[in-house]
Design an enzyme around this catalytic site. Structure first.
Site, PDB file in Angstrom:
ATOM      1  N   TYR A 119       0.869  -1.179   0.000  1.00 17.72           N
ATOM      2  CA  TYR A 119       0.000   0.000   0.000  1.00 17.72           C
ATOM      3  C   TYR A 119       0.904   1.226   0.000  1.00 17.72           C
ATOM      4  CZ  TYR A 119      -3.861   3.099   1.479  1.00 17.72           C
ATOM      5  OH  TYR A 119      -4.798   4.101   1.561  1.00 17.72           O
ATOM      6  N   LYS A 147      -1.226  -1.258  -4.156  1.00 17.83           N
ATOM      7  CA  LYS A 147      -2.299  -0.259  -4.153  1.00 17.83           C
ATOM      8  C   LYS A 147      -1.617   1.092  -4.279  1.00 17.83           C
ATOM      9  CE  LYS A 147      -6.030   1.775  -1.442  1.00 17.83           C
ATOM     10  NZ  LYS A 147      -6.796   1.763  -0.165  1.00 17.83           N
TER      11      LYS A 147
END
Length: 290
Positions: A119, A147
């Site tokens: 992330y 992400k």
């Protein structure tokens, strides 16, 4: 596992007494998967994990893992044997630099019980990473995707998508940039907006992937204003307000330090939802949701 399509980072609904409404969470999870989401995310920022007790967090993972198992769908979340892959934040606050971040994920990948999805959200972590570093992280064994949520359509993600490591998926983490990132080759997105109009976000992803450019552009133009409206106030306040207005969760409540969305933001998002061509929401009154 292959990361592609729309993953919904689930909200945590609360009942009138302020407790986690696990039954509503289960219904909502079934609804978004029935509507075309590929998988779910447990205890992302959208789920208000820092405001939950340890027992509540465990209960959320238990519910979402059970729903995903019923749909044969992947679950991303914190490191846990019940998730398909761990959504793992770039180390925040300490700003160790690109070499430190690479060393951190090298060590983590060697010990994690499940694959890792990185992330990358520098507005929250304070740690920017260039495309070269991201490729090195993506080439690590058991790192399967990222992400990408830098808050911009920047040169690094364009370079990363031009030459990604084999088997490494780039997922849009900024809902507003889903369509352009898909056009550049992203595999999908982790999209809080996809609690609403889930089928249309899934259709947008498919349209870019299958080369239906007219449909992709049309859906992208329709859905971008909806995402902007849903993020007009701190996430997930507007999303919860709209879900409650549509009868899909028992209250629009959030926990401190968040405050509930204003009626003006809720109503603006509802208008955008209608304009996006959504005829009915799964689980809304009169629809066939679970």
């Amino acid at each position: 596992m292959e990361l592609t399509g729309v993953f919904v980072p689930m909200i945590t609904p609360f009942d009138a007494c302020g407790a986690v409404a696990f039954d509503a969470l289960e219904r909502l999870a079934h609804e978004v998967l029935d509507a075309g989401a590929t998988g779910l995310v447990a205890l992302g920022t959208t789920g208000e994990p820092s405001a939950l007790t340890a027992g509540e967090r465990d209960g959320v993972v238990a519910v979402l893992s059970r729903v995903c198992a019923a749909h044969a769908a992947p679950l991303l979340g914190p490191p846990d044997e019940r998730v398909s892959a761990a959504l793992t934040l770039v180390p925040p606050f300490v700003r160790p630099g690109p070499r430190g971040v690479l060393a951190h994920f090298t060590a983590l990948a060697a010990t994690s019980p499940v694959p890792l999805v990185i992330y990358h959200v520098p507005p929250r972590t304070g740690q920017p990473l260039d495309a070269v570093t991201l490729r090195r992280i993506g080439a690590l064994d058991r790192v399967i995707g990222i992400k990408y949520a830098t808050g911009a359509l920047d040169a690094d993600v364009i370079a990363l998508l031009a030459d990604p490591p084999p088997g490494f998926a780039v997922l849009s983490g900024d809902d507003l940039f889903l369509s352009p990132l898909l056009a550049l080759g992203a595999a999908g997105g982790i999209l809080a907006s996809a609690h609403l109009a889930t089928d249309r976000f899934a259709a947008l992803t498919r349209a870019w992937q299958t080369g239906d450019l007219d449909a992709a552009r049309k859906l992208g133009h329709e859905l971008t204003p909806l995402s902007a409206a849903l993020f007009a106030e701190p996430n997930p306040t507007v999303i919860k307000a709209v879900l409650h207005a549509r009868g899909r969760i028992p209250t629009p409540s959030v926990r401190l330090p968040l405050l509930s969305a204003t009626a003006a933001s809720r109503d603006a998002a509802l208008r955008c939802l209608g304009a996006a061509g959504r005829r009915s929401s799964p689980g809304a009154p009169g629809s066939a949701g679970r």
